[in-house]
Design an enzyme around this catalytic site. Structure first.
Site, PDB file in Angstrom:
ATOM      1  N   ASP A 103     -70.518  23.009 -30.440  1.00 38.69           N
ATOM      2  CA  ASP A 103     -71.123  22.499 -31.675  1.00 38.69           C
ATOM      3  C   ASP A 103     -69.971  22.089 -32.600  1.00 38.69           C
ATOM      4  O   ASP A 103     -68.802  22.047 -32.176  1.00 38.69           O
ATOM      5  CB  ASP A 103     -72.104  23.515 -32.298  1.00 38.69           C
ATOM      6  N   HIS A 113     -71.563  45.052  -7.343  1.00 42.24           N
ATOM      7  CA  HIS A 113     -71.814  44.156  -8.479  1.00 42.24           C
ATOM      8  C   HIS A 113     -72.899  43.127  -8.147  1.00 42.24           C
ATOM      9  O   HIS A 113     -73.657  42.729  -9.022  1.00 42.24           O
ATOM     10  CB  HIS A 113     -70.514  43.477  -8.907  1.00 42.24           C
ATOM     11  N   THR A 125     -68.867  31.475 -33.450  1.00 39.16           N
ATOM     12  CA  THR A 125     -68.603  32.829 -32.945  1.00 39.16           C
ATOM     13  C   THR A 125     -68.692  32.911 -31.429  1.00 39.16           C
ATOM     14  O   THR A 125     -68.185  33.868 -30.834  1.00 39.16           O
ATOM     15  CB  THR A 125     -69.664  33.803 -33.494  1.00 39.16           C
ATOM     16  N   CYS A 128     -68.860  27.665 -29.713  1.00 40.66           N
ATOM     17  CA  CYS A 128     -69.426  27.472 -31.047  1.00 40.66           C
ATOM     18  C   CYS A 128     -68.601  28.335 -32.008  1.00 40.66           C
ATOM     19  O   CYS A 128     -67.524  28.799 -31.625  1.00 40.66           O
ATOM     20  CB  CYS A 128     -70.931  27.782 -31.093  1.00 40.66           C
ATOM     21  N   HIS A 144     -66.884  41.098 -11.961  1.00 42.28           N
ATOM     22  CA  HIS A 144     -68.038  42.000 -11.968  1.00 42.28           C
ATOM     23  C   HIS A 144     -69.359  41.295 -12.275  1.00 42.28           C
ATOM     24  O   HIS A 144     -70.406  41.785 -11.872  1.00 42.28           O
ATOM     25  CB  HIS A 144     -67.834  43.121 -12.991  1.00 42.28           C
TER      26      HIS A 144
HETATM   27  C1  RB5 Z   1     -73.124  27.140 -36.921  1.00 38.67           C
HETATM   28  O1  RB5 Z   1     -73.217  27.252 -38.295  1.00 38.67           O
HETATM   29  C2  RB5 Z   1     -72.828  28.496 -36.318  1.00 38.67           C
HETATM   30  O2  RB5 Z   1     -73.958  29.314 -36.475  1.00 38.67           O
HETATM   31  C3  RB5 Z   1     -72.455  28.344 -34.848  1.00 38.67           C
HETATM   32  O3  RB5 Z   1     -71.271  27.654 -34.741  1.00 38.67           O
HETATM   33  C4  RB5 Z   1     -72.289  29.624 -34.084  1.00 38.67           C
HETATM   34  O4  RB5 Z   1     -71.363  30.469 -34.649  1.00 38.67           O
HETATM   35  C5  RB5 Z   1     -73.552  30.269 -33.690  1.00 38.67           C
HETATM   36  O5  RB5 Z   1     -73.613  31.360 -33.117  1.00 38.67           O
END
Ligand code: RB5
Length: 139
Positions: A7, A132, A66, A64, A97
């Site tokens: 993203d 596993h 996080t 993305c 695993h």
């Molecule tokens: C986008 O704002 C953010 O939520 C996305 O990049 C990500 O961290 C989602 O888990």
């Protein structure tokens, strides 16, 4: 084939990762996003999963902010085993695993140096099978 998805928060790191693969003459499929304009990560996680599922040998690298949202969406698919990794150890064990077929990386918390180390380990570590495999069948 390696499938890249991100993203807006993963865009910079995805571009750096793509440049790394290009420099190694390794072809990737980039399902986007293609700019830093705000988008919805589920669209790109779904598009990435579709391409990963085209071939058993395919591997996804999704990014993305996080890594959490991409993981949640990708893992809704029974044939996808997406692992959010933040260390070399995570990348090794995700393959050994968990037979992960998608590596998820946080664009906010991961340097390109670290991402490349994790990617190299992810791509070169084999699934151990045995106990596993039994566990994967229990999903
Ligand atoms: C986008 O704002 C953010 O939520 C996305 O990049 C990500 O961290 C989602 O888990």
């Amino acid at each position: 084939m390696i499938i890249l998805a991100c993203d807006h928060n993963g865009f910079d790191l995805k571009e750096q990762i793509k440049a790394f693969f290009n420099s190694e003459n390794i072809t990737t499929i980039d399902v986007g996003t293609y700019s830093k304009e705000r988008v919805d990560y589920p669209d790109f996680a779904k598009a990435g999963c579709e391409r990963v599922l085209e071939n058993k040998l395919n591997i996804g690298i999704f990014i993305c902010g996080t890594g959490i949202g991409m993981s949640m969406v990708a893992n809704r698919n029974p044939e996808i085993r997406a692992a959010l990794c933040s260390s070399k150890t995570d990348a090794i064990y995700a393959r050994k695993h968990n037979d992960a077929n998608v590596l998820i990386i946080s664009g906010r918390n991961t340097s390109i140096r670290k991402a490349i180390k994790m990617i190299k380990l992810f791509l070169t570590t084999d699934f151990e099978k045995g106990r596993h495999l039994k566990r994967l069948k229990m999903f």
